[in-house]
Design a protein around this motif. Structure first.
Motif, mmCIF file in Angstrom:
data_model
loop_
_atom_site.group_PDB
_atom_site.id
_atom_site.type_symbol
_atom_site.label_atom_id
_atom_site.label_comp_id
_atom_site.label_asym_id
_atom_site.label_seq_id
_atom_site.Cartn_x
_atom_site.Cartn_y
_atom_site.Cartn_z
ATOM 1 N N SER A 27 0.926 -1.223 -0.027
ATOM 2 C CA SER A 27 -0.163 0.043 -0.098
ATOM 3 C C SER A 27 0.862 1.411 -0.009
ATOM 4 C CB SER A 27 -0.983 -0.096 1.427
ATOM 5 O OG SER A 27 -0.105 0.057 2.502
ATOM 6 N N ALA A 28 2.135 1.025 0.347
ATOM 7 C CA ALA A 28 3.219 2.379 0.391
ATOM 8 C C ALA A 28 4.144 2.362 -0.618
ATOM 9 C CB ALA A 28 3.569 2.655 1.802
ATOM 10 N N GLY A 29 4.346 1.295 -1.318
ATOM 11 C CA GLY A 29 5.430 1.068 -2.274
ATOM 12 C C GLY A 29 5.811 -0.355 -2.697
ATOM 13 N N ILE A 30 7.157 -0.467 -2.407
ATOM 14 C CA ILE A 30 7.383 -2.075 -2.525
ATOM 15 C C ILE A 30 8.135 -2.826 -1.553
ATOM 16 C CG2 ILE A 30 7.673 -1.912 -5.284
ATOM 17 C CD1 ILE A 30 10.587 -1.697 -4.929
ATOM 18 N N TRP A 31 8.205 -3.903 -1.295
ATOM 19 C CA TRP A 31 8.797 -4.711 -0.604
ATOM 20 C C TRP A 31 9.798 -5.720 -1.329
ATOM 21 C CZ3 TRP A 31 8.025 -10.136 0.841
ATOM 22 C CH2 TRP A 31 8.744 -10.543 2.085
ATOM 23 N N VAL A 32 10.975 -5.656 -0.903
ATOM 24 C CA VAL A 32 12.070 -6.607 -1.652
ATOM 25 C C VAL A 32 12.996 -7.107 -0.127
ATOM 26 C CG1 VAL A 32 14.174 -6.814 -3.080
ATOM 27 C CG2 VAL A 32 12.495 -5.200 -3.616
ATOM 28 N N PRO A 33 12.581 -8.654 -0.099
ATOM 29 C CA PRO A 33 13.286 -9.207 0.896
ATOM 30 C C PRO A 33 14.714 -9.412 0.863
ATOM 31 C CG PRO A 33 12.102 -10.934 -0.293
ATOM 32 C CD PRO A 33 11.714 -9.473 -0.787
ATOM 33 N N SER A 34 15.534 -8.725 1.954
ATOM 34 C CA SER A 34 16.973 -8.956 2.022
ATOM 35 C C SER A 34 17.303 -10.271 2.565
ATOM 36 C CB SER A 34 17.464 -7.734 2.950
ATOM 37 O OG SER A 34 17.202 -6.615 2.243
ATOM 38 N N PRO A 35 18.459 -11.033 1.873
ATOM 39 C CA PRO A 35 18.841 -12.335 2.632
ATOM 40 C C PRO A 35 19.155 -11.948 3.854
ATOM 41 C CG PRO A 35 19.668 -11.759 0.444
ATOM 42 C CD PRO A 35 19.235 -10.607 0.863
ATOM 43 N N ILE A 36 18.827 -13.088 4.785
ATOM 44 C CA ILE A 36 19.432 -13.044 6.316
ATOM 45 C C ILE A 36 20.704 -12.989 6.596
ATOM 46 C CG2 ILE A 36 19.128 -14.464 8.537
ATOM 47 C CD1 ILE A 36 16.530 -13.163 7.743
ATOM 48 N N SER A 37 21.444 -13.787 5.620
ATOM 49 C CA SER A 37 23.092 -13.678 5.806
ATOM 50 C C SER A 37 23.521 -12.362 5.548
ATOM 51 C CB SER A 37 23.493 -14.644 4.862
ATOM 52 O OG SER A 37 23.240 -14.409 3.194
ATOM 53 N N MET A 38 22.806 -11.445 4.562
ATOM 54 C CA MET A 38 23.236 -10.043 4.378
ATOM 55 C C MET A 38 23.064 -9.040 5.452
ATOM 56 S SD MET A 38 25.127 -7.937 2.723
ATOM 57 C CE MET A 38 25.672 -9.105 1.603
ATOM 58 N N ILE A 39 21.760 -9.605 5.987
ATOM 59 C CA ILE A 39 21.373 -8.550 7.196
ATOM 60 C C ILE A 39 22.410 -8.870 8.604
ATOM 61 C CG2 ILE A 39 19.372 -8.092 8.888
ATOM 62 C CD1 ILE A 39 17.427 -9.033 6.659
ATOM 63 N N VAL A 40 22.594 -10.298 8.550
ATOM 64 C CA VAL A 40 23.807 -10.307 9.660
ATOM 65 C C VAL A 40 24.921 -9.417 9.372
ATOM 66 C CG1 VAL A 40 25.032 -12.161 10.684
ATOM 67 C CG2 VAL A 40 22.825 -12.613 10.257
ATOM 68 N N ASP A 41 25.403 -9.697 8.219
ATOM 69 C CA ASP A 41 26.687 -8.912 7.578
ATOM 70 C C ASP A 41 26.528 -7.161 8.048
ATOM 71 O OD1 ASP A 41 27.809 -11.141 7.085
ATOM 72 O OD2 ASP A 41 27.483 -10.913 4.927
ATOM 73 N N VAL A 42 25.353 -7.004 7.667
ATOM 74 C CA VAL A 42 24.955 -5.334 7.895
ATOM 75 C C VAL A 42 25.149 -5.195 9.345
ATOM 76 C CG1 VAL A 42 23.548 -3.450 7.845
ATOM 77 C CG2 VAL A 42 23.693 -4.969 5.756
ATOM 78 N N VAL A 43 24.669 -6.156 10.415
ATOM 79 C CA VAL A 43 24.737 -5.646 11.806
ATOM 80 C C VAL A 43 25.877 -6.040 12.157
ATOM 81 C CG1 VAL A 43 23.824 -6.814 13.955
ATOM 82 C CG2 VAL A 43 22.013 -6.457 11.924
ATOM 83 N N SER A 44 26.824 -6.764 11.586
ATOM 84 C CA SER A 44 28.161 -6.931 12.009
ATOM 85 C C SER A 44 29.016 -5.731 11.882
ATOM 86 C CB SER A 44 28.802 -8.323 11.529
ATOM 87 O OG SER A 44 28.136 -9.457 11.963
ATOM 88 N N ALA A 45 28.816 -5.170 10.500
ATOM 89 C CA ALA A 45 29.258 -4.189 10.154
ATOM 90 C C ALA A 45 29.229 -3.041 11.005
ATOM 91 C CB ALA A 45 29.309 -3.820 8.792
ATOM 92 N N LEU A 46 27.820 -2.963 11.364
ATOM 93 C CA LEU A 46 27.599 -1.409 12.132
ATOM 94 C C LEU A 46 27.975 -1.675 13.760
ATOM 95 C CD1 LEU A 46 23.815 -1.260 11.190
ATOM 96 C CD2 LEU A 46 25.730 0.368 10.716
ATOM 97 N N GLU A 48 31.010 -3.248 14.156
ATOM 98 C CA GLU A 48 32.482 -2.768 14.095
ATOM 99 C C GLU A 48 32.575 -1.231 13.987
ATOM 100 O OE1 GLU A 48 33.770 -5.127 10.713
ATOM 101 O OE2 GLU A 48 33.447 -6.944 11.407
ATOM 102 N N ILE A 49 31.740 -0.751 13.310
ATOM 103 C CA ILE A 49 31.776 0.663 13.310
ATOM 104 C C ILE A 49 31.546 1.539 14.553
ATOM 105 C CG2 ILE A 49 30.480 2.748 12.042
ATOM 106 C CD1 ILE A 49 30.216 1.011 9.806
ATOM 107 N N GLY A 50 30.922 0.763 15.316
ATOM 108 C CA GLY A 50 30.847 1.215 16.603
ATOM 109 C C GLY A 50 29.212 1.849 17.035
ATOM 110 N N LEU A 51 28.454 1.585 15.859
ATOM 111 C CA LEU A 51 27.009 2.128 16.052
ATOM 112 C C LEU A 51 25.883 1.105 16.908
ATOM 113 C CD1 LEU A 51 26.556 3.575 12.503
ATOM 114 C CD2 LEU A 51 27.011 4.730 14.855
ATOM 115 N N LEU A 52 26.556 -0.173 16.893
ATOM 116 C CA LEU A 52 25.847 -1.104 17.774
ATOM 117 C C LEU A 52 26.706 -1.923 18.625
ATOM 118 C CD1 LEU A 52 23.559 -3.022 14.876
ATOM 119 C CD2 LEU A 52 22.829 -1.137 16.632
ATOM 120 N N GLY A 53 26.231 -2.513 19.602
ATOM 121 C CA GLY A 53 26.913 -3.167 20.529
ATOM 122 C C GLY A 53 27.767 -2.166 21.758
#
Length: 208
Positions: A27-46, A48-53
Motif C-alpha cells: 500500500s506504500a510502495g514495494i517490498w524486496v526481502p533482503s537475505p538473512i545472511s546479508m542482514i547479519v553482515d550489515v549488523v556485524s559491520a555496524l 565494528e563501526i561502533g554504532l551497535l554493541g
C-alpha cells in the motif's frame, strides 16, 4: 536462535507474502526481502563501526520499513541490550512481521525491547504513538527504494543525533540532506555485492 532457524522462519514468510516473486507491491510502495545472511553482515559491520554493541551509546534502533520483520529480528537477536523499533506502514506486512517476531524471538505482545509499530516512519505521530523519543534514536536502518531523501530529511529534522544506515545494491546512491560518514562493501553469496552507507549530520554543521 540459530541463523539457520531464523532463515527458515523468513523463507516461509517470503513464500507466503511474495507468492514466488521476489518483490511485493504494498500500500506504500514495494517490498524486496533482503537475505538473512546479508542482514547479519550489515549488523556485524555496524557493530565494528561502533554504532551497535558495547561501543554504541545505547540509543534505540529504528528499522524504517520493517517489511516482514527480518532486520528487526536480526538486530534484536544480535544486540539484545538495545531497544529495536520496527516500523511498517503496510498492514499486511506489519501483521506478518508481528507473527515472525513472536516466532523468532519468542516474544509476547508488549515486549519492553522489541516494538513492531504500524505507521509511517517519516511521521512524528508514529513515534509519539509508541512512546519513542526521536532524540533517543541512535541508528535508523533502511533499504532505500527511492525514499532515501525523504527519510534523510526526516532524520535531519527530528533525530539529529541518529546515524542513517542504508544498505543497497545501488552504487549511485546519494543523500544530500546528511553527510556520508563511512561506506563499506559487503560481499554477497550470489549476485552483486551490497554497499552499506552511513550518514550523519547536516552538511555545513560545525557541530558534526
Amino acid at each position: 536462535m540459530s541463523i539457520g532457524r531464523l532463515e527458515a522462519i523468513f523463507q516461509r514468510s517470503e513464500r507466503a507474502l511474495a507468492h514466488g516473486v521476489p518483490i511485493r507491491k504494498t500500500s506504500a510502495g514495494i517490498w524486496v526481502p533482503s537475505p538473512i545472511s546479508m542482514i547479519v553482515d550489515v549488523v556485524s559491520a555496524l557493530r565494528e563501526i561502533g554504532l551497535l554493541g558495547p561501543a554504541a551509546a545505547g540509543g534505540a534502533v529504528v528499522d524504517a520499513g520493517m517489511g516482514d520483520g527480518r532486520v528487526t529480528a536480526v538486530v534484536a537477536l544480535r544486540e539484545p541490550s538495545q531497544p529495536v523499533y520496527g516500523i511498517e506502514r503496510d498492514p499486511v506486512l506489519h501483521s506478518r512481521a508481528e507473527q515472525n517476531l513472536r516466532r523468532a524471538l519468542r516474544m509476547s505482545r508488549g515486549s519492553p525491547r522489541v516494538h513492531p509499530v504500524e505507521g509511517d516512519y517519516c511521521d512524528v505521530a508514529t513515534y509519539a504513538a509508541c512512546g519513542l523519543d526521536l532524540q533517543a534514536v541512535g541508528v535508523v536502518v533502511n533499504y532505500p527504494d527511492g525514499n532515501q531523501e525523504r527519510l534523510a530529511r526526516f532524520v535531519a529534522a527530528h533525530a539529529p543525533d541518529a546515524s542513517l544506515c542504508l544498505f543497497t545494491h545501488d552504487r549511485d546512491l546519494e543523500v544530500r540532506e546528511l553527510v556520508l560518514r563511512t561506506e563499506r562493501d559487503l560481499p554477497a553469496d550470489y549476485g552483486p555485492d551490497w554497499r552499506l552507507c552511513v550518514y550523519r549530520g547536516r552538511p555545513g554543521d560545525p557541530r558534526r
